[in-house]
Design a protein around this motif. Structure first.
Motif, PDB file in Angstrom:
ATOM      1  N   ALA A 187       0.870  -1.382   0.025  1.00  0.00           N
ATOM      2  CA  ALA A 187       0.061  -0.166   0.250  1.00  0.00           C
ATOM      3  C   ALA A 187       0.670   0.995   0.026  1.00  0.00           C
ATOM      4  CB  ALA A 187      -1.168  -0.104   1.195  1.00  0.00           C
ATOM      5  N   SER A 188       2.232   1.175   0.363  1.00  0.00           N
ATOM      6  CA  SER A 188       2.522   2.469   1.214  1.00  0.00           C
ATOM      7  C   SER A 188       4.048   2.059  -0.071  1.00  0.00           C
ATOM      8  CB  SER A 188       3.178   2.898   2.460  1.00  0.00           C
ATOM      9  OG  SER A 188       1.533   3.506   2.466  1.00  0.00           O
ATOM     10  N   PRO A 189       4.924   2.021  -0.439  1.00  0.00           N
ATOM     11  CA  PRO A 189       5.769   1.008  -1.535  1.00  0.00           C
ATOM     12  C   PRO A 189       7.472   2.094  -0.889  1.00  0.00           C
ATOM     13  CG  PRO A 189       4.561   1.240  -3.539  1.00  0.00           C
ATOM     14  CD  PRO A 189       3.397   1.946  -1.798  1.00  0.00           C
ATOM     15  N   ALA A 190       7.381   3.137  -1.435  1.00  0.00           N
ATOM     16  CA  ALA A 190       7.790   4.419  -0.875  1.00  0.00           C
ATOM     17  C   ALA A 190       7.926   4.569   0.737  1.00  0.00           C
ATOM     18  CB  ALA A 190       7.645   5.783  -1.485  1.00  0.00           C
ATOM     19  N   LEU A 191       7.013   4.466   1.191  1.00  0.00           N
ATOM     20  CA  LEU A 191       7.538   4.833   2.799  1.00  0.00           C
ATOM     21  C   LEU A 191       8.520   3.186   3.116  1.00  0.00           C
ATOM     22  CD1 LEU A 191       7.122   6.027   5.442  1.00  0.00           C
ATOM     23  CD2 LEU A 191       4.806   5.338   5.595  1.00  0.00           C
ATOM     24  N   TYR A 192       7.583   2.737   2.345  1.00  0.00           N
ATOM     25  CA  TYR A 192       8.334   0.829   3.282  1.00  0.00           C
ATOM     26  C   TYR A 192       9.873   0.645   3.213  1.00  0.00           C
ATOM     27  CZ  TYR A 192       8.882  -4.036   3.722  1.00  0.00           C
ATOM     28  OH  TYR A 192       9.881  -5.251   4.485  1.00  0.00           O
ATOM     29  N   ASP A 193      10.094   1.404   1.928  1.00  0.00           N
ATOM     30  CA  ASP A 193      11.642   1.510   1.626  1.00  0.00           C
ATOM     31  C   ASP A 193      12.176   2.013   2.245  1.00  0.00           C
ATOM     32  OD1 ASP A 193      10.946  -0.419  -0.577  1.00  0.00           O
ATOM     33  OD2 ASP A 193      11.018   0.776  -2.473  1.00  0.00           O
ATOM     34  N   ALA A 194      11.597   3.864   2.995  1.00  0.00           N
ATOM     35  CA  ALA A 194      12.440   4.662   3.379  1.00  0.00           C
ATOM     36  C   ALA A 194      12.257   3.766   4.880  1.00  0.00           C
ATOM     37  CB  ALA A 194      11.339   6.424   3.391  1.00  0.00           C
ATOM     38  N   VAL A 195      11.383   3.272   5.412  1.00  0.00           N
ATOM     39  CA  VAL A 195      11.596   3.404   7.014  1.00  0.00           C
ATOM     40  C   VAL A 195      13.014   1.745   6.850  1.00  0.00           C
ATOM     41  CG1 VAL A 195      10.656   1.933   8.660  1.00  0.00           C
ATOM     42  CG2 VAL A 195       9.395   3.939   7.621  1.00  0.00           C
ATOM     43  N   THR A 196      12.524   1.039   6.339  1.00  0.00           N
ATOM     44  CA  THR A 196      13.584   0.332   6.017  1.00  0.00           C
ATOM     45  C   THR A 196      15.680   0.083   5.764  1.00  0.00           C
ATOM     46  OG1 THR A 196      11.848  -1.711   4.910  1.00  0.00           O
ATOM     47  CG2 THR A 196      14.379  -1.982   4.806  1.00  0.00           C
ATOM     48  N   ALA A 197      15.565   1.001   4.928  1.00  0.00           N
ATOM     49  CA  ALA A 197      16.814   1.812   4.780  1.00  0.00           C
ATOM     50  C   ALA A 197      16.776   2.718   6.213  1.00  0.00           C
ATOM     51  CB  ALA A 197      17.078   3.037   3.424  1.00  0.00           C
ATOM     52  N   ALA A 198      16.508   3.467   6.580  1.00  0.00           N
ATOM     53  CA  ALA A 198      16.550   4.105   7.996  1.00  0.00           C
ATOM     54  C   ALA A 198      17.272   3.231   8.690  1.00  0.00           C
ATOM     55  CB  ALA A 198      15.663   5.027   8.349  1.00  0.00           C
ATOM     56  N   HIS A 235      20.739   3.165  10.987  1.00  0.00           N
ATOM     57  CA  HIS A 235      20.657   3.480  12.472  1.00  0.00           C
ATOM     58  C   HIS A 235      21.192   1.741  12.838  1.00  0.00           C
ATOM     59  CE1 HIS A 235      18.238   6.838  12.893  1.00  0.00           C
ATOM     60  NE2 HIS A 235      17.822   6.451  12.113  1.00  0.00           N
ATOM     61  N   ARG A 236      20.361   0.877  12.595  1.00  0.00           N
ATOM     62  CA  ARG A 236      21.655  -0.191  13.063  1.00  0.00           C
ATOM     63  C   ARG A 236      22.820  -0.483  13.276  1.00  0.00           C
ATOM     64  NH1 ARG A 236      18.728  -5.084  10.403  1.00  0.00           N
ATOM     65  NH2 ARG A 236      20.785  -4.616   8.771  1.00  0.00           N
ATOM     66  N   ALA A 237      23.415  -0.192  11.724  1.00  0.00           N
ATOM     67  CA  ALA A 237      25.156  -0.687  11.360  1.00  0.00           C
ATOM     68  C   ALA A 237      25.181   0.998  12.201  1.00  0.00           C
ATOM     69  CB  ALA A 237      25.095   0.788   9.533  1.00  0.00           C
ATOM     70  N   ARG A 238      24.493   2.386  12.642  1.00  0.00           N
ATOM     71  CA  ARG A 238      25.284   2.880  13.372  1.00  0.00           C
ATOM     72  C   ARG A 238      25.344   2.576  14.766  1.00  0.00           C
ATOM     73  NH1 ARG A 238      21.316   8.124  13.156  1.00  0.00           N
ATOM     74  NH2 ARG A 238      22.683   9.018  11.165  1.00  0.00           N
ATOM     75  N   ARG A 239      24.249   1.755  14.981  1.00  0.00           N
ATOM     76  CA  ARG A 239      24.287   0.983  16.849  1.00  0.00           C
ATOM     77  C   ARG A 239      25.724   0.533  17.023  1.00  0.00           C
ATOM     78  NH1 ARG A 239      20.940  -3.521  17.126  1.00  0.00           N
ATOM     79  NH2 ARG A 239      22.702  -4.130  16.492  1.00  0.00           N
ATOM     80  N   ASP A 240      25.994  -0.457  15.926  1.00  0.00           N
ATOM     81  CA  ASP A 240      26.885  -1.152  16.123  1.00  0.00           C
ATOM     82  C   ASP A 240      28.655  -0.358  16.001  1.00  0.00           C
ATOM     83  OD1 ASP A 240      25.166  -3.326  15.797  1.00  0.00           O
ATOM     84  OD2 ASP A 240      25.715  -4.138  13.985  1.00  0.00           O
ATOM     85  N   GLN A 241      28.242   0.466  15.439  1.00  0.00           N
ATOM     86  CA  GLN A 241      29.282   1.368  14.937  1.00  0.00           C
ATOM     87  C   GLN A 241      29.582   1.924  16.723  1.00  0.00           C
ATOM     88  OE1 GLN A 241      32.274   1.089  12.835  1.00  0.00           O
ATOM     89  NE2 GLN A 241      33.202   3.402  14.574  1.00  0.00           N
ATOM     90  N   LEU A 242      28.764   2.495  16.619  1.00  0.00           N
ATOM     91  CA  LEU A 242      29.124   2.989  18.256  1.00  0.00           C
ATOM     92  C   LEU A 242      29.435   2.615  19.326  1.00  0.00           C
ATOM     93  CD1 LEU A 242      25.394   5.260  18.060  1.00  0.00           C
ATOM     94  CD2 LEU A 242      28.013   6.212  19.140  1.00  0.00           C
ATOM     95  N   ARG A 243      28.485   0.956  19.406  1.00  0.00           N
ATOM     96  CA  ARG A 243      28.949  -0.372  20.665  1.00  0.00           C
ATOM     97  C   ARG A 243      30.497  -0.096  20.559  1.00  0.00           C
ATOM     98  NH1 ARG A 243      25.211  -5.184  19.504  1.00  0.00           N
ATOM     99  NH2 ARG A 243      23.351  -4.080  20.882  1.00  0.00           N
ATOM    100  N   LEU A 244      31.423  -0.211  19.134  1.00  0.00           N
ATOM    101  CA  LEU A 244      32.683   0.100  19.211  1.00  0.00           C
ATOM    102  C   LEU A 244      33.022   0.903  19.433  1.00  0.00           C
ATOM    103  CD1 LEU A 244      32.883  -1.860  15.284  1.00  0.00           C
ATOM    104  CD2 LEU A 244      33.208  -3.153  17.466  1.00  0.00           C
ATOM    105  N   MET A 245      32.876   1.963  19.569  1.00  0.00           N
ATOM    106  CA  MET A 245      33.480   3.805  19.614  1.00  0.00           C
ATOM    107  C   MET A 245      33.518   3.596  21.101  1.00  0.00           C
ATOM    108  SD  MET A 245      31.536   5.505  16.929  1.00  0.00           S
ATOM    109  CE  MET A 245      32.138   7.160  16.893  1.00  0.00           C
ATOM    110  N   VAL A 246      32.463   3.552  21.925  1.00  0.00           N
ATOM    111  CA  VAL A 246      31.883   3.066  23.466  1.00  0.00           C
ATOM    112  C   VAL A 246      33.325   2.119  23.948  1.00  0.00           C
ATOM    113  CG1 VAL A 246      30.682   2.426  25.516  1.00  0.00           C
ATOM    114  CG2 VAL A 246      30.112   4.201  23.793  1.00  0.00           C
TER     115      VAL A 246
END
Length: 142
Positions: free
Chosen positions: A32-43, A47-58
């Motif tokens: 029903a909302s493919p563009a929104l679905y793609d945007a949420v999935t990309a985000a 954010h998952r990659a960002r979280r993983d990088q932050l764990r390493l940085m901490v």
């Protein structure tokens, strides 16, 4: 606030963002909302990659990464695509604010990484229907 404290605060924000994006993804229809679905999935992936990088940085800064909360409180209903989109845009604005606090407390590679991620969040909130701001992530400068 120390660099480690700012890293931990940013990591805590990323844990929350991942929780919210998981909920948003579950409430978004790919058909029903493919563009929104793609945007949420990309985000979510960013954010998952960002979280993983932050764990390493901490860890690199000598800390033990803060754990995610068991659950987070949602702000109102998320049953319509517009509600999902607004919530996602707000997540990016909040993320940019926390990342800019990390920029202010850090230097070198950490600062460069945080600025890059804050820029991504500021731009991505536009992709999610947010409005352009003069100082994204820094409302106190308006």
């Amino acid at each position: 606030m120390s660099v480690l404290d700012a890293l931990q605060a940013t990591l805590a924000e990323e844990h929350a963002a991942l929780y919210y994006y998981g909920v948003l993804g579950a409430r978004t229809s790919q058909s029903a909302s493919p563009a929104l679905y793609d945007a949420v999935t990309a985000a979510y992936r960013r954010h998952r990659a960002r979280r993983d990088q932050l764990r390493l940085m901490v860890r690199d800064a000598g800390g033990e990464p803060v754990a995610a909360a068991v659950a987070y409180e949602l702000d109102g209903p998320l049953v319509r695509a517009a509600q999902v989109q607004r919530t996602a845009a707000r997540l990016e604005i909040a993320g940019a604010e926390v990342l800019l606090a990390l920029v202010a407390q850090s230097s070198g590679d950490v600062r460069e990484w945080a600025l890059s991620e804050a820029t991504w969040s500021a731009v991505w909130q536009l992709e999610l229907g947010g409005s352009a701001q003069t100082w994204p992530g820094a409302p106190e400068l308006d």
